[in-house]
Design an enzyme around this catalytic site. Structure first.
Site, PDB file in Angstrom:
ATOM      1  N   LEU A  21       0.834  -1.216   0.000  1.00 60.26           N
ATOM      2  CA  LEU A  21       0.000   0.000   0.000  1.00 60.26           C
ATOM      3  C   LEU A  21       0.867   1.264   0.000  1.00 60.26           C
ATOM      4  O   LEU A  21       0.338   2.366  -0.010  1.00 60.26           O
ATOM      5  CB  LEU A  21      -0.929   0.001   1.215  1.00 60.26           C
ATOM      6  N   LYS A  76      16.826  -5.447   3.518  1.00 59.63           N
ATOM      7  CA  LYS A  76      17.048  -4.431   4.551  1.00 59.63           C
ATOM      8  C   LYS A  76      18.455  -4.460   5.156  1.00 59.63           C
ATOM      9  O   LYS A  76      18.998  -3.422   5.517  1.00 59.63           O
ATOM     10  CB  LYS A  76      16.011  -4.568   5.676  1.00 59.63           C
ATOM     11  N   ASP A 112      11.138   2.206  10.644  1.00 54.77           N
ATOM     12  CA  ASP A 112      10.238   1.205  11.234  1.00 54.77           C
ATOM     13  C   ASP A 112      10.063   1.422  12.744  1.00 54.77           C
ATOM     14  O   ASP A 112       8.944   1.400  13.258  1.00 54.77           O
ATOM     15  CB  ASP A 112      10.778  -0.215  10.999  1.00 54.77           C
ATOM     16  N   ALA A 137      11.968 -12.065  16.734  1.00 53.66           N
ATOM     17  CA  ALA A 137      13.179 -11.237  16.730  1.00 53.66           C
ATOM     18  C   ALA A 137      13.722 -11.078  15.316  1.00 53.66           C
ATOM     19  O   ALA A 137      14.938 -11.047  15.105  1.00 53.66           O
ATOM     20  CB  ALA A 137      14.234 -11.866  17.646  1.00 53.66           C
ATOM     21  N   GLY A 138      12.833 -10.985  14.323  1.00 54.13           N
ATOM     22  CA  GLY A 138      13.252 -10.781  12.937  1.00 54.13           C
ATOM     23  C   GLY A 138      13.369  -9.303  12.620  1.00 54.13           C
ATOM     24  O   GLY A 138      13.674  -8.480  13.497  1.00 54.13           O
TER      25      GLY A 138
HETATM   26  P1  NAD Z   1      11.020 -12.122   9.872  1.00 51.83           P
HETATM   27  O1  NAD Z   1      10.866 -13.394   9.121  1.00 51.83           O
HETATM   28  O2  NAD Z   1      12.218 -11.271   9.662  1.00 51.83           O
HETATM   29  O3  NAD Z   1      10.949 -12.435  11.447  1.00 51.83           O
HETATM   30  C1  NAD Z   1       9.961 -13.240  12.049  1.00 51.83           C
HETATM   31  C2  NAD Z   1      10.557 -13.881  13.305  1.00 51.83           C
HETATM   32  O4  NAD Z   1       9.510 -14.542  14.003  1.00 51.83           O
HETATM   33  C3  NAD Z   1      11.618 -14.948  12.986  1.00 51.83           C
HETATM   34  O5  NAD Z   1      12.767 -14.712  13.783  1.00 51.83           O
HETATM   35  C4  NAD Z   1      10.928 -16.268  13.344  1.00 51.83           C
HETATM   36  O6  NAD Z   1      11.841 -17.244  13.829  1.00 51.83           O
HETATM   37  C5  NAD Z   1       9.980 -15.825  14.429  1.00 51.83           C
HETATM   38  N1  NAD Z   1       8.780 -16.668  14.573  1.00 51.83           N
HETATM   39  C6  NAD Z   1       7.956 -17.093  13.596  1.00 51.83           C
HETATM   40  N2  NAD Z   1       6.910 -17.782  14.133  1.00 51.83           N
HETATM   41  C7  NAD Z   1       7.094 -17.764  15.492  1.00 51.83           C
HETATM   42  C8  NAD Z   1       6.354 -18.275  16.589  1.00 51.83           C
HETATM   43  N3  NAD Z   1       5.207 -18.935  16.399  1.00 51.83           N
HETATM   44  N4  NAD Z   1       6.829 -18.077  17.839  1.00 51.83           N
HETATM   45  C9  NAD Z   1       7.996 -17.424  18.046  1.00 51.83           C
HETATM   46  N5  NAD Z   1       8.736 -16.893  17.025  1.00 51.83           N
HETATM   47  C10 NAD Z   1       8.292 -17.065  15.776  1.00 51.83           C
HETATM   48  O7  NAD Z   1       9.685 -11.303   9.593  1.00 51.83           O
HETATM   49  P2  NAD Z   1       9.491  -9.711   9.746  1.00 51.83           P
HETATM   50  O8  NAD Z   1      10.004  -9.017   8.545  1.00 51.83           O
HETATM   51  O9  NAD Z   1       9.987  -9.297  11.078  1.00 51.83           O
HETATM   52  O10 NAD Z   1       7.902  -9.604   9.652  1.00 51.83           O
HETATM   53  C11 NAD Z   1       7.062 -10.136  10.660  1.00 51.83           C
HETATM   54  C12 NAD Z   1       5.642  -9.653  10.429  1.00 51.83           C
HETATM   55  O11 NAD Z   1       5.614  -8.245  10.630  1.00 51.83           O
HETATM   56  C13 NAD Z   1       5.128  -9.872   9.008  1.00 51.83           C
HETATM   57  O12 NAD Z   1       3.772 -10.224   9.063  1.00 51.83           O
HETATM   58  C14 NAD Z   1       5.264  -8.514   8.352  1.00 51.83           C
HETATM   59  O13 NAD Z   1       4.320  -8.299   7.324  1.00 51.83           O
HETATM   60  C15 NAD Z   1       4.967  -7.612   9.525  1.00 51.83           C
HETATM   61  N6  NAD Z   1       5.517  -6.261   9.429  1.00 51.83           N
HETATM   62  C16 NAD Z   1       4.701  -5.244   9.717  1.00 51.83           C
HETATM   63  C17 NAD Z   1       5.177  -3.951   9.663  1.00 51.83           C
HETATM   64  C18 NAD Z   1       4.249  -2.821   9.976  1.00 51.83           C
HETATM   65  O14 NAD Z   1       4.566  -1.690   9.595  1.00 51.83           O
HETATM   66  N7  NAD Z   1       3.161  -3.044  10.684  1.00 51.83           N
HETATM   67  C19 NAD Z   1       6.519  -3.692   9.300  1.00 51.83           C
HETATM   68  C20 NAD Z   1       7.342  -4.775   9.019  1.00 51.83           C
HETATM   69  C21 NAD Z   1       6.830  -6.065   9.088  1.00 51.83           C
END
Ligand code: NAD
Length: 294
Positions: A21, A76, A112, A137-138
């Site tokens: 978006l 990133k 962010d 912690a991603g």
């Molecule tokens: P990422 O893959 O970098 O990190 C996700 C982390 O979560 C990983 O370290 C993974 O091991 C961990 N994980 C996954 N399932 C888990 C569980 N059930 N329990 C514990 N840990 C778990 O992903 P990201 O880029 O950080 O994105 C995460 C979410 O955030 C996505 O849905 C993305 O769309 C959203 N996001 C939103 C915004 C926003 O502005 N609102 C910005 C960035 C990302």
């Protein structure tokens, strides 16, 4: 309003970004301010490209006089060593989601964390930061972790199914922030005595339904902040609200990071209320109605 001046070219570099978006948010806000702005999706999936092509993409953006780029998954971190300069927050997080191109120089920023803090303060101004728990912690989780510590959290607990990721983030935070940071493999253990929950895993997205946190653990006075915004109403948000917790959906962070990026790209402040209402209208059109904070 009549549109005047140089046309600003902005792009988003990432993979699988066709549903983003960001083009709509930036172009509409620019239009309302009388600015000419084109926001181009540079989708690596569409061109069979990868993060390895970033040097060429950045060079092209500079040559084509782009004013800036947003950067998303999987670029990133990969973009960091290719830039001329980094803001303090981008250097701290080791990740960049916004590149400003000024005088031919590539300046890396990370909006962010700022965006998360902006939304959190607005929606949950009285939230108790004595002991928040971060699940995930991603990329998103790391940005939020720095932000929540800088906002004055007394301690932070980090949970990740990949414990090494939680430990790496905790170690980086401990080096620069003077607050206790603990890591947990199990969310139930982490939530023992916690004051708030920040969910930053992809669980709950339309393509990955469910919740990473069992309903039984969601009890007031715990506040619950979500990062997922496709949809705005995730299972976690719905359950937490039903259990009586105050909640914040992922939409405010999405808008917050765009507000800050818009100012960096254009030199003009976005109207936050207008931008958020436009964003929520777009979300409703694609995923139905959803809450903000409650
Ligand atoms: P990422 O893959 O970098 O990190 C996700 C982390 O979560 C990983 O370290 C993974 O091991 C961990 N994980 C996954 N399932 C888990 C569980 N059930 N329990 C514990 N840990 C778990 O992903 P990201 O880029 O950080 O994105 C995460 C979410 O955030 C996505 O849905 C993305 O769309 C959203 N996001 C939103 C915004 C926003 O502005 N609102 C910005 C960035 C990302």
């Amino acid at each position: 309003m009549a549109q005047t001046g140089r046309k600003l070219l902005i792009g988003l570099v990432g993979a699988g970004i066709q549903q983003s978006l960001s083009p709509a948010m930036h172009e509409e806000e620019a239009r309302r301010q009388g600015l000419r702005l084109h926001y181009q999706l540079i989708d690596l999936d569409r061109t069979c490209a990868s993060a390895a092509d970033l040097p060429m993409l950045l060079g092209a953006a500079r040559l084509m006089d782009f004013a800036g780029l947003n950067i998303t998954f999987p670029c990133k971190q990969a973009v960091v060593p290719l830039l001329d300069e980094l803001s303090e927050s981008a250097a701290e997080m080791g990740a960049v989601n916004t590149v400003v191109i000024r005088g031919g120089r590539l300046i890396g920023e990370n909006t962010d964390g700022w965006g998360w803090a902006w939304g959190f303060r607005r929606a949950l101004p009285h939230a108790d930061l004595a002991c928040p728990v971060l699940v995930g912690a991603g990329g998103a989780g790391s940005a939020i972790a720095w932000s929540v510590v800088r906002m004055g959290a007394s301690r932070l607990r980090i949970v990740d199914q990949d414990l090494r990721r939680a430990q790496t983030l905790a170690a980086a935070l401990r080096q620069k922030a003077e607050v206790p940071v603990e890591t947990f493999a199990d969310v139930a253990d982490a939530l023992e005595g916690a004051t708030g929950l920040i969910h930053a895993t992809p669980t709950g997205m339309a393509k990955m339904p469910g919740s990473a946190v069992p309903a039984a653990l969601l009890r007031p006075p715990l506040w619950v902040a979500e990062v997922v915004y496709f949809p705005l109403e995730t299972e976690l948000i719905r359950t937490a609200r039903q259990q009586g917790c105050t909640t914040l959906d992922g939409g405010t962070m999405a808008v917050g990071q765009a507000i800050k990026a818009f100012a960096l790209f254009t030199g003009q402040e976005a109207d936050p209320v207008r931008m958020e209402s436009h964003f929520r209208g777009l979300c409703r059109a694609t995923h139905g109605a959803g809450p903000r904070g409650s």
